[in-house]
Design an enzyme around this catalytic site. Structure first.
Site, short mmCIF file in Angstrom:
data_model
loop_
_atom_site.label_atom_id
_atom_site.label_comp_id
_atom_site.label_asym_id
_atom_site.label_seq_id
_atom_site.Cartn_x
_atom_site.Cartn_y
_atom_site.Cartn_z
N GLU A 48 17.73 -1.06 -2.28
CA GLU A 48 17.74 -1.49 -0.88
C GLU A 48 16.34 -1.46 -0.27
OE1 GLU A 48 19.81 0.63 -2.29
OE2 GLU A 48 21.87 0.04 -1.86
N PHE A 110 32.96 11.70 2.49
CA PHE A 110 32.19 11.15 1.36
C PHE A 110 31.13 10.15 1.87
CE2 PHE A 110 32.12 7.63 -1.90
CZ PHE A 110 31.39 8.33 -2.86
N GLN A 111 29.90 10.35 1.50
CA GLN A 111 28.75 9.48 1.84
C GLN A 111 28.42 9.47 3.34
OE1 GLN A 111 29.74 5.65 0.00
NE2 GLN A 111 28.52 6.21 -1.78
N VAL A 380 -0.47 -1.48 -2.29
CA VAL A 380 -1.36 -0.45 -1.74
C VAL A 380 -1.98 0.28 -2.93
CG1 VAL A 380 -1.32 1.80 -0.56
CG2 VAL A 380 -0.21 -0.18 0.45
N PHE A 465 -6.63 4.55 -6.91
CA PHE A 465 -7.07 4.70 -5.53
C PHE A 465 -7.07 6.18 -5.13
CE2 PHE A 465 -6.90 4.23 -0.90
CZ PHE A 465 -7.86 3.26 -0.72
C1 LIG Z 1 -5.23 1.26 1.05
C2 LIG Z 1 -5.55 0.62 2.37
C3 LIG Z 1 -6.85 0.56 2.82
C4 LIG Z 1 -7.17 -0.08 4.02
N1 LIG Z 1 -8.48 -0.19 4.40
C5 LIG Z 1 -8.80 -0.99 5.46
C6 LIG Z 1 -10.16 -1.28 5.78
O1 LIG Z 1 -11.09 -0.83 5.13
N2 LIG Z 1 -10.40 -2.11 6.81
C7 LIG Z 1 -9.38 -2.66 7.57
O2 LIG Z 1 -9.64 -3.44 8.48
N3 LIG Z 1 -8.11 -2.37 7.31
C8 LIG Z 1 -7.79 -1.56 6.27
N4 LIG Z 1 -6.47 -1.32 5.98
C9 LIG Z 1 -5.45 -1.83 6.90
C10 LIG Z 1 -5.38 -0.97 8.15
O3 LIG Z 1 -4.65 0.20 7.86
C11 LIG Z 1 -4.72 -1.71 9.34
O4 LIG Z 1 -3.41 -2.07 8.99
C12 LIG Z 1 -5.47 -2.98 9.74
O5 LIG Z 1 -6.85 -2.72 9.89
C13 LIG Z 1 -4.92 -3.49 11.05
O6 LIG Z 1 -5.28 -4.82 11.19
P1 LIG Z 1 -5.11 -5.56 12.60
O7 LIG Z 1 -5.79 -4.79 13.63
O8 LIG Z 1 -5.53 -6.97 12.35
O9 LIG Z 1 -3.51 -5.64 12.77
P2 LIG Z 1 -2.45 -4.76 13.61
O10 LIG Z 1 -2.58 -3.31 13.31
O11 LIG Z 1 -1.17 -5.42 13.33
O12 LIG Z 1 -2.87 -4.99 15.11
C14 LIG Z 1 -2.64 -6.17 15.78
C15 LIG Z 1 -2.82 -5.95 17.27
O13 LIG Z 1 -2.71 -7.22 17.91
C16 LIG Z 1 -1.85 -7.11 19.02
N5 LIG Z 1 -1.23 -8.43 19.22
C17 LIG Z 1 -0.19 -8.98 18.56
N6 LIG Z 1 0.03 -10.22 19.00
C18 LIG Z 1 -0.90 -10.47 19.95
C19 LIG Z 1 -1.19 -11.61 20.75
N7 LIG Z 1 -0.47 -12.74 20.66
N8 LIG Z 1 -2.23 -11.53 21.60
C20 LIG Z 1 -2.98 -10.38 21.71
N9 LIG Z 1 -2.72 -9.29 20.98
C21 LIG Z 1 -1.71 -9.32 20.09
C22 LIG Z 1 -0.87 -6.02 18.65
O14 LIG Z 1 -0.30 -5.44 19.81
C23 LIG Z 1 -1.78 -5.05 17.89
O15 LIG Z 1 -2.39 -4.12 18.74
C24 LIG Z 1 -6.14 -0.64 4.81
C25 LIG Z 1 -4.82 -0.55 4.38
C26 LIG Z 1 -4.52 0.05 3.16
C27 LIG Z 1 -3.09 0.08 2.71
C1 LIG Z 2 5.23 5.59 -1.70
C2 LIG Z 2 3.84 6.12 -1.82
N1 LIG Z 2 3.57 7.18 -2.61
C3 LIG Z 2 2.29 7.62 -2.74
C4 LIG Z 2 1.27 7.04 -2.06
C5 LIG Z 2 -0.17 7.54 -2.22
N2 LIG Z 2 -0.93 6.51 -2.95
C6 LIG Z 2 -1.70 5.59 -2.35
S1 LIG Z 2 -2.43 4.52 -3.38
C7 LIG Z 2 -1.74 5.26 -4.71
C8 LIG Z 2 -2.05 4.80 -6.10
C9 LIG Z 2 -1.52 3.47 -6.42
O1 LIG Z 2 -1.61 3.32 -7.81
P1 LIG Z 2 -1.52 1.92 -8.50
O2 LIG Z 2 -0.37 1.15 -7.97
O3 LIG Z 2 -1.58 2.10 -9.96
O4 LIG Z 2 -2.84 1.19 -7.97
P2 LIG Z 2 -4.36 1.53 -8.36
O5 LIG Z 2 -4.97 2.18 -7.18
O6 LIG Z 2 -4.34 2.38 -9.58
O7 LIG Z 2 -4.96 0.20 -8.64
C10 LIG Z 2 -0.94 6.36 -4.31
C11 LIG Z 2 -0.22 7.26 -5.24
C12 LIG Z 2 1.61 5.95 -1.22
N3 LIG Z 2 0.68 5.32 -0.50
N4 LIG Z 2 2.89 5.51 -1.15
#
Ligand SMILES: Cc1cc2nc3c(=O)[nH]c(=O)nc-3n(C[C@H](O)[C@H](O)[C@H](O)COP(=O)(O)OP(=O)(O)OC[C@H]3O[C@@H](n4cnc5c(N)ncnc54)[C@H](O)[C@@H]3O)c2cc1C
Ligand SMILES: Cc1ncc(C[n+]2csc(CCOP(=O)(O)OP(=O)(O)O)c2C)c(N)n1
Ligand SMILES: [Mg+2]
Length: 572
Positions: A48, A110-111, A380, A465
């Protein structure tokens, strides 16, 4: 008419064409009503959580309601991580959480669980339907809330109520797509223009809230001579056809994005919730525009905040903006971006005959071979880094990730939702070996529903990562090893085309073969474990962390690993 039939009528009225889920006794009323219904499909996933991620992907791509469902107790509880992702990414998703027989609620049956409590934190609206008279009103409120507040709504529906005779016989609402023009008042627009006109070194930080306002954003940057830095979720809407683009900022960003933010006198944040405080400038004036007032000042201090939709606000603002004649800041930032981009592109080259396959090269090949309107998803982990740095957006391509919630294993289930809702588009999932294995069961869904998704697995035999994070924190990596199976063979066993690249030279032809294949395919690519994605600015703490790591590595007699690190990253 049964309550279940009425429920489907309401969903159809809201434009819903499919429901993702796993069936179960308490959902029988709904699946049985769906069985004979035209125009709505049941997408049978294997977990799911995939259903929720898939619905979230569909909702993100279409900006319309998407639906997932789980049976009572464990069935709907499995939705929860995916629903958190949908809710935090603000995509309109309805979850139908089937409930145990209504007469048993409260007996520890149950559940038995209480979805109204369980999903409270990952939804705007979460209610139990305990009698037929509540339908369709509760469902319509749920849909209306998901659409207008953007996020998740949950309707908990006991199996017996779904099978009862409905009291009402048709939907009450029509759910037109909400498109209000939200704009600051004219006096606010004037003061916004004044503050911008007074500044000579403006940098724009733009995010996903700029979707649909590309032309206005570019025009504004042109008038202000302002470099545009984007946040990750804004990449697909901002980076293309953009002469002011200076890349992303943040740990995965470009040095040019980082410096353009730090060197400005005024930072103009538009539609972004970029979360990392340490990357915001300390001394600049900060102006923020966001459609949600509660977002203003959430990430950094804000001197002037405005509530408005990007397109409407910029349209009101542009006639009041005077052309900035000072080009220096823009020129420097764009030049910096050019060299940063060049550096990253060099990392994406491969030496003919080489046994080492750099993940950057793989990402570049994917980018080069993918269709002009491909839909990408990235896990991620390091696949997020490669997607951020090497996928080229063009206004038609789309990019899905778990960017806000940051959950592993999102790429495959999001690709399922993307492909089910966009059968003619090419859908490519960039998977980590850890992420892919986490939700691997749903590779079976690709065959089950003939979804021609292409999976590229970056096999680095580790949770790379996390290793990087451990190094940066100055601790030795532990608990990150992956003893992997043969993913290509697993894919074959599941009825996919399964391919494995053994050398750099094989990457391009195999990815091309997978993309051409008329059906789902998986390409397993072994990549080095230690492929650093260095932050644009290494802080003292992090530098210290790296050297402590090296000391500990030497003390622990792991010099071999250090040489490896050097070989892969320094001497290529
Ligand atoms: C492993 C990992 C590493 C990451 N590293 C980075 C990084 O190095 N750099 C990076 O940038 N991000 C990174 N991210 C992503 C980060 O966590 C955020 O999700 C991202 O930066 C948010 O992007 P955003 O501000 O464009 O979007 P959102 O967080 O979605 O923000 C959008 C904003 O726009 C507003 N909005 C929506 N519609 C409208 C509209 N029509 N008009 C005006 N406002 C509006 C919303 O209210 C909100 O405040 C990473 C994510 C992961 C998983
Ligand atoms: C559900 C969940 N568990 C653990 C983490 C912590 N975490 C972030 S990145 C990562 C490693 C991901 O490994 P992989 O998919 O092999 O990608 P890689 O970075 O090795 O390329 C982990 C464990 C997470 N973000 N989400
Ligand atoms: Mg890995």
């Amino acid at each position: 008419m049964k309550v279940a039939n009425l429920l489907l009528d309401v969903l159809a009225g809201a434009g819903v064409e499919r429901i993702y889920g796993v069936s179960g006794d308490s959902l029988n009323g709904i699946t049985d009503a769906l069985r004979t219904r035209k125009g709505m499909e049941w997408i049978h996933v294997r977990h799911e959580e995939s259903a929720a991620f898939a619905a979230g992907a569909e909702a993100h791509l279409n900006s319309r309601l998407a639906v997932c469902a789980g049976s009572c107790g464990p069935g709907n509880l499995h939705l929860i991580n995916g629903l958190y992702d949908c809710h935090r990414s603000r995509v309109p998703v309805l979850a139908i959480a089937a409930q145990i027989p209504s007469s048993e609620i409260g007996s520890g049956y149950f559940q038995e669980t209480h979805p109204e409590h369980l999903f409270a934190q990952c939804s705007h609206y979460c209610e139990l339907v305990s009698q037929p008279e509540q339908m369709p009103r509760v469902l319509e409120i749920a849909i209306q809330t998901a659409l207008s507040k953007r996020g998740v709504s949950v309707v908990a529906l006991p199996g017996d109520i779904a099978l009862r005779e409905a009291v009402e016989d048709e939907p009450r609402l029509r759910f037109p797509e909400p498109r209000p023009d939200v704009c600051p008042s004219s006096s606010e627009i004037s003061s916004l223009a004044d503050v911008l006109n007074r500044s000579k070194k403006v940098t724009i930080l733009a995010g996903a809230g700029c979707a649909g306002a590309h032309a206005e954003l570019i025009q504004l940057a042109g008038e202000l001579r302002a470099p545009i830095v984007h946040a990750m979720r804004g990449k697909e809407f901002i980076e293309y056809d953009n002469p002011f683009d200076v890349g992303m900022t943040g740990l995965l960003g470009f040095s040019s994005g980082y410096h353009a933010m730090l060197n400005c006198d005024l930072l103009l944040m538009i539609g972004t919730d970029f979360p990392y405080q340490q990357f915001y400038p300390k001394n600049a004036i900060v102006v923020q525009i966001d459609i949600r007032g509660e977002q203003l000042g959430r990430r950094t201090k804000v001197d002037f905040g405005f509530i408005g939709d990007t397109k409407t606000t910029l349209r009101g603002l542009l006639p009041k903006i005077e052309q900035n004649r000072d080009e220096e800041h823009l020129k420097q930032s764009v030049e910096h971006y050019r060299t940063a981009r060049q550096g990253l592109d060099e990392l994406a080259q491969s030496t003919p005959g080489s046994k080492i396959i750099h993940p950057q090269y793989v990402a570049r090949v994917i980018d080069r071979l993918a269709a002009p309107d491909a839909i990408f998803s990235c896990d991620v982990g390091t696949p997020t880094v490669w997607a951020a740095r090497y996928l080229t957006m063009n206004g038609k391509r789309r990019l899905l990730g778990s960017f806000v919630h940051g959950s592993m294993a999102n790429a495959l289930p999001q690709a399922i939702g993307a492909q089910a809702s966009h059968p003619t588009r090419q859908v490519i999932a960039m998977c980590g070996d850890g992420g892919f294995a986490m939700m691997m069961g749903d590779v079976l869904t690709l065959r089950q529903h003939n979804l021609p998704v292409k999976l590229i697995v970056f096999k680095n035999d580790s949770l790379a990562f996390v290793e990087l994070e451990m190094k940066a924190a100055g601790i030795l990596e532990f608990a990150t090893d992956l003893r992997n199976p043969d993913f290509a063979k697993i894919a074959e066993g599941a009825g996919l085309l399964g391919l494995k690249a053994e050398s750099a030279d094989a990457v391009e032809p195999l990815i091309a073969e997978a993309l051409k294949h008329d059906g789902p395919a998986l390409v397993e690519v072994p990549v080095p474990r230690q492929e650093l994605s260095l932050p644009p600015s290494i802080t003292w703490e992090q530098a210290k962390g790296f050297s402590v790591f090296m000391m500990k590595a030497v003390l622990a007699g792991r010099g071999d690993e250090l040489i490896d690190l050097a070989k892969v990253n320094l001497f290529r």
